[in-house]
Every structure is written in structure tokens, then in C-alpha cells.
Design a protein around this motif. Sequence first.
Motif, short mmCIF file in Angstrom:
data_model
loop_
_atom_site.label_atom_id
_atom_site.label_comp_id
_atom_site.label_asym_id
_atom_site.label_seq_id
_atom_site.Cartn_x
_atom_site.Cartn_y
_atom_site.Cartn_z
N ALA A 41 94.22 33.12 14.73
CA ALA A 41 94.18 34.58 14.70
C ALA A 41 92.73 35.03 14.71
N THR A 42 92.54 36.30 14.92
CA THR A 42 91.22 36.92 14.85
C THR A 42 91.28 38.04 13.83
N CYS A 43 90.37 38.04 12.89
CA CYS A 43 90.34 39.09 11.87
C CYS A 43 90.07 40.43 12.56
N ARG A 44 90.91 41.41 12.27
CA ARG A 44 90.74 42.71 12.92
C ARG A 44 89.55 43.48 12.35
N ASP A 45 89.05 43.06 11.19
CA ASP A 45 87.91 43.75 10.59
C ASP A 45 86.56 43.21 11.04
N CYS A 46 86.46 41.87 11.19
CA CYS A 46 85.15 41.30 11.51
C CYS A 46 85.13 40.53 12.84
N GLY A 47 86.30 40.17 13.36
CA GLY A 47 86.36 39.44 14.62
C GLY A 47 86.24 37.94 14.50
N ASP A 48 86.14 37.40 13.27
CA ASP A 48 86.05 35.95 13.08
C ASP A 48 87.41 35.29 13.27
N ALA A 49 87.36 34.02 13.64
CA ALA A 49 88.58 33.23 13.80
C ALA A 49 89.11 32.82 12.43
N ALA A 50 90.43 32.80 12.30
CA ALA A 50 91.09 32.36 11.07
C ALA A 50 92.47 31.83 11.47
N LEU A 51 93.25 31.43 10.49
CA LEU A 51 94.59 30.89 10.74
C LEU A 51 95.60 31.59 9.84
N TRP A 52 96.74 32.00 10.42
CA TRP A 52 97.80 32.60 9.62
C TRP A 52 98.61 31.51 8.93
N HIS A 53 98.87 31.71 7.64
CA HIS A 53 99.76 30.84 6.87
C HIS A 53 100.59 31.71 5.94
N ARG A 54 101.84 31.32 5.76
CA ARG A 54 102.72 32.03 4.82
C ARG A 54 102.48 31.45 3.43
N THR A 55 102.47 32.32 2.42
CA THR A 55 102.32 31.85 1.05
C THR A 55 103.69 31.46 0.49
N ALA A 56 103.70 30.85 -0.67
CA ALA A 56 104.95 30.46 -1.32
C ALA A 56 105.79 31.70 -1.66
N HIS A 57 105.16 32.88 -1.71
CA HIS A 57 105.87 34.12 -2.01
C HIS A 57 106.32 34.86 -0.76
N GLY A 58 106.12 34.24 0.41
CA GLY A 58 106.60 34.84 1.65
C GLY A 58 105.66 35.81 2.32
N ARG A 59 104.46 35.98 1.79
CA ARG A 59 103.48 36.87 2.42
C ARG A 59 102.62 36.05 3.39
N TRP A 60 102.00 36.74 4.32
CA TRP A 60 101.12 36.08 5.29
C TRP A 60 99.68 36.29 4.87
N ILE A 61 98.87 35.23 5.01
CA ILE A 61 97.48 35.29 4.58
C ILE A 61 96.62 34.60 5.64
N LEU A 62 95.44 35.16 5.86
CA LEU A 62 94.50 34.54 6.78
C LEU A 62 93.67 33.52 6.02
N MET A 63 93.68 32.29 6.51
CA MET A 63 92.92 31.22 5.88
C MET A 63 91.77 30.82 6.78
#
Length: 124
Positions: A33-55
Motif C-alpha cells: 500500500a501507499t500511505c495517503r498522508d506521506c506517500g511512503d510504501a507500507a503493508l496492510w495487515h489485519r489485527t487480531a481485533h479485525g481492524r486494518w493497520i499499515l505496517m
Amino acid sequence: MHDDPRTPIAVGDVLAGALAAIGGPDCRAGRPATCRDCGDAALWHRTAHGRWILMQPGSVPHHLVPPGHRYRIGSDGTAVHLGDGAPTDACRVTHFDICPAGPAPRHPYLLRLWQHAAARRGRL
């Protein structure tokens, strides 16, 4: 799966396939993924609580990351927050902890990562 499209499909077969898919790895886990705020590359992962987080891509030695900011990625792609736990080797950090579009972190190592990202983006 039926080869002949005219063959009736049992509802039980459809439900069994759907139930087998529940709880399996999500197709987006680890997706670039690409951070919409800064443009850096990251990776989407789901947390144990079902939310999505950029790692952040890659891992870092756990002793450099402050407790409360350490994550592990499970074999199914789930981002597991380690809280105050300390893995024996390396851990991951969220992109949000070091995003140069956000405030500078207070911890020295996270600040260094934030400064590096900010300099790359010409924000420092």
C-alpha cells in the motif's frame, strides 16, 4: 465443485465452502500500500481485533523499539500487538508510528526512523 453447469448445487456445499473460508488468511494481508498522508510504501495487515493497520516493511531488533509499539506478523498475516512483551529477536512497527506526515515520536529510535522518512520526502 461441479463440472456440468446444469447440475444442481447443494446449499450445504456452498455453505461448507463459505465456512471453510472464514478465518482463513485475508487476500489483503501483507498487500503493498501507499500511505495517503506521506506517500511512503507500507503493508496492510489485519489485527487480531479485525481492524486494518499499515505496517512498515521489514523487521527491526526488538530492543530498539519501545514496549507498546512492537508487533509480530502471524503466519496467517495477522498483525499481533505485543504490548509490553519482548520477542526474542525482531519485531515490526506500524507505519503510523513513524509516518513523516504525523507528529515526531518521542522515542529515539522511532524518531530516527521518522526523521529518515521525513528527509526522504523533503519534509525535514
